[in-house]
Scaffold this active site. Structure first.
Site, short mmCIF file in Angstrom:
data_model
loop_
_atom_site.label_atom_id
_atom_site.label_comp_id
_atom_site.label_asym_id
_atom_site.label_seq_id
_atom_site.Cartn_x
_atom_site.Cartn_y
_atom_site.Cartn_z
N MET A 17 0.84 -1.20 0.00
CA MET A 17 0.00 0.00 0.00
C MET A 17 0.87 1.25 0.00
O MET A 17 0.43 2.33 0.38
CB MET A 17 -0.94 0.00 1.20
CG MET A 17 -1.98 -1.09 1.15
SD MET A 17 -3.53 -0.71 1.99
CE MET A 17 -2.96 -0.38 3.66
N GLY A 18 2.13 1.10 -0.42
CA GLY A 18 3.02 2.26 -0.49
C GLY A 18 3.60 2.61 0.85
O GLY A 18 3.60 1.81 1.79
N HIS A 21 9.08 0.88 3.25
CA HIS A 21 10.20 0.87 4.18
C HIS A 21 11.03 -0.39 3.91
O HIS A 21 10.76 -1.14 2.96
CB HIS A 21 9.70 0.92 5.63
CG HIS A 21 8.63 -0.09 5.95
ND1 HIS A 21 8.85 -1.45 5.92
CD2 HIS A 21 7.32 0.07 6.29
CE1 HIS A 21 7.75 -2.09 6.26
NE2 HIS A 21 6.80 -1.20 6.47
N HIS A 24 9.25 -3.77 3.31
CA HIS A 24 8.79 -4.00 1.94
C HIS A 24 9.95 -4.37 1.02
O HIS A 24 9.84 -5.28 0.19
CB HIS A 24 8.12 -2.74 1.39
CG HIS A 24 6.89 -2.31 2.12
ND1 HIS A 24 6.84 -1.15 2.86
CD2 HIS A 24 5.66 -2.88 2.22
CE1 HIS A 24 5.64 -1.01 3.36
NE2 HIS A 24 4.91 -2.05 3.00
N GLN A 48 -10.25 -2.24 2.97
CA GLN A 48 -9.76 -2.86 4.19
C GLN A 48 -9.69 -1.88 5.36
O GLN A 48 -9.20 -2.22 6.42
CB GLN A 48 -8.39 -3.52 3.96
CG GLN A 48 -7.25 -2.57 3.67
CD GLN A 48 -6.00 -3.32 3.25
OE1 GLN A 48 -5.95 -3.89 2.15
NE2 GLN A 48 -5.00 -3.38 4.12
N ASP A 137 2.19 -9.04 9.93
CA ASP A 137 0.74 -9.20 9.92
C ASP A 137 0.44 -10.69 9.80
O ASP A 137 -0.01 -11.18 8.76
CB ASP A 137 0.13 -8.41 8.78
CG ASP A 137 0.40 -6.92 8.91
OD1 ASP A 137 -0.03 -6.32 9.90
OD2 ASP A 137 1.07 -6.37 8.01
N SER A 172 6.77 -0.72 10.10
CA SER A 172 5.39 -0.57 9.67
C SER A 172 5.21 0.82 9.11
O SER A 172 5.80 1.79 9.62
CB SER A 172 4.43 -0.77 10.86
OG SER A 172 3.11 -0.40 10.51
N SER A 173 4.39 0.94 8.08
CA SER A 173 4.10 2.26 7.52
C SER A 173 3.45 3.15 8.57
O SER A 173 3.61 4.38 8.55
CB SER A 173 3.20 2.13 6.30
OG SER A 173 3.84 1.37 5.29
#
Length: 280
Positions: A17-18, A21, A24, A48, A137, A172-173
């Protein structure tokens, strides 16, 4: 997007989802090691997010993300508009029963249905041989594995290790939401898991006792508001009374307005269920 198998190579998809970091990018690195073509999707999925959640505020840094992906060696970027994924009149959803009902599913009604729906669409569009997800997750990854299995999808779901900051905080974003004080306090999730790991190393196998140890660590941090501490079976995500088979210790808490989650995987070492390996 046609599968690159036509030219004899394996295709890997890294859905995101962009707000990318190093977590990813570790998925991209794994995909590059295993596939000849790596595609990353960048799509902030509205389905979501609950009505009280942070879809509008979710961090978006498209130009920065593109630069990171280019440097990481991604072959293609798929960044659709919402209307491309959910055109007018869209009415189909994918839902995994049972697994989606507990824990994150109970805390965020409709979340997993939104996740499985968009992942199914991405897999149908890209048609990868492999799709890469992070273990942070853990329940989400398990739900996606179940969906792929149940629907006989021709994609192998690869679940990759958690990537952490030097102080243990899982990347985490949503960490971008934390102010300086909250960021320091957020390491309490990792510290709680480490306390649980220490107890396991000392021979503790009672799940309730381990949960209490981890909860006490979390509750000592004044900026943390604990949501849940659970030890669950790694397949069903149902609570277990005692460690022995593969399981997860899950911790979730709010730091200010930011909801963070973390976990560690606990598994038997070989055939001996009493000897356990803990993976943070």
């Amino acid at each position: 997007m046609a599968r690159a198998a036509r030219s004899g190579g394996a295709v890997g998809l890294v859905p995101t989802m962009g707000a990318l970091h190093e977590g990813h990018l570790s998925l991209v690195q794994r995909a590059r090691a295993e596939c000849s073509t790596v595609i990353t999707s960048l799509f902030v999925n509205p389905k979501q997010f609950g009505p009280a959640e942070d879809f509008a505020k979710y961090p978006r840094a498209f130009a920065n993300d593109v630069g990171k992906l280019e440097r990481a060696g991604v072959n293609s970027l798929f960044a659709p508009e919402v209307a491309e994924i959910y055109p007018a009149g869209y009415s189909t959803h994918v839902e995994v029963s049972g697994l989606s009902a507990r824990l994150e599913g109970a805390a965020r009604p409709g979340h997993f249905r939104g996740v499985t729906t968009v992942v199914m669409k991405l897999l149908q569009i890209v048609q990868p041989h492999f799709a890469y997800f992070g273990r942070k997750d853990a329940q989400q990854a398990r739900v996606i594995v179940q969906m792929a299995r149940d629907l006989n999808l021709d994609t192998e779901i690869v679940v990759c290790p958690i990537v952490r900051e030097a102080d243990g905080l899982a990347l985490s974003s949503r960490n971008a939401y934390l102010n300086e004080e909250e960021r320091k306090a957020a390491t309490v999730l990792h510290r709680a898991l480490c306390a649980g790991r220490t107890e396991i190393s000392a021979g503790v196998r009672d799940a309730l006792e381990l949960q209490m140890v981890m909860r006490r660590v979390l509750e000592k941090e004044p900026l943390a508001r604990v949501e849940y501490v659970e030890i669950v079976d790694a397949e069903t995500f149902e609570s277990v009374p005692r460690l022995g088979r593969a399981s997860y210790a899950l911790v979730t808490a709010y730091l200010g307005k930011t909801r963070l989650l973390d976990n560690m995987r606990i598994a038997p070492a070989g055939a001996d269920a009493e000897e356990l390996v803990v993976d943070l």
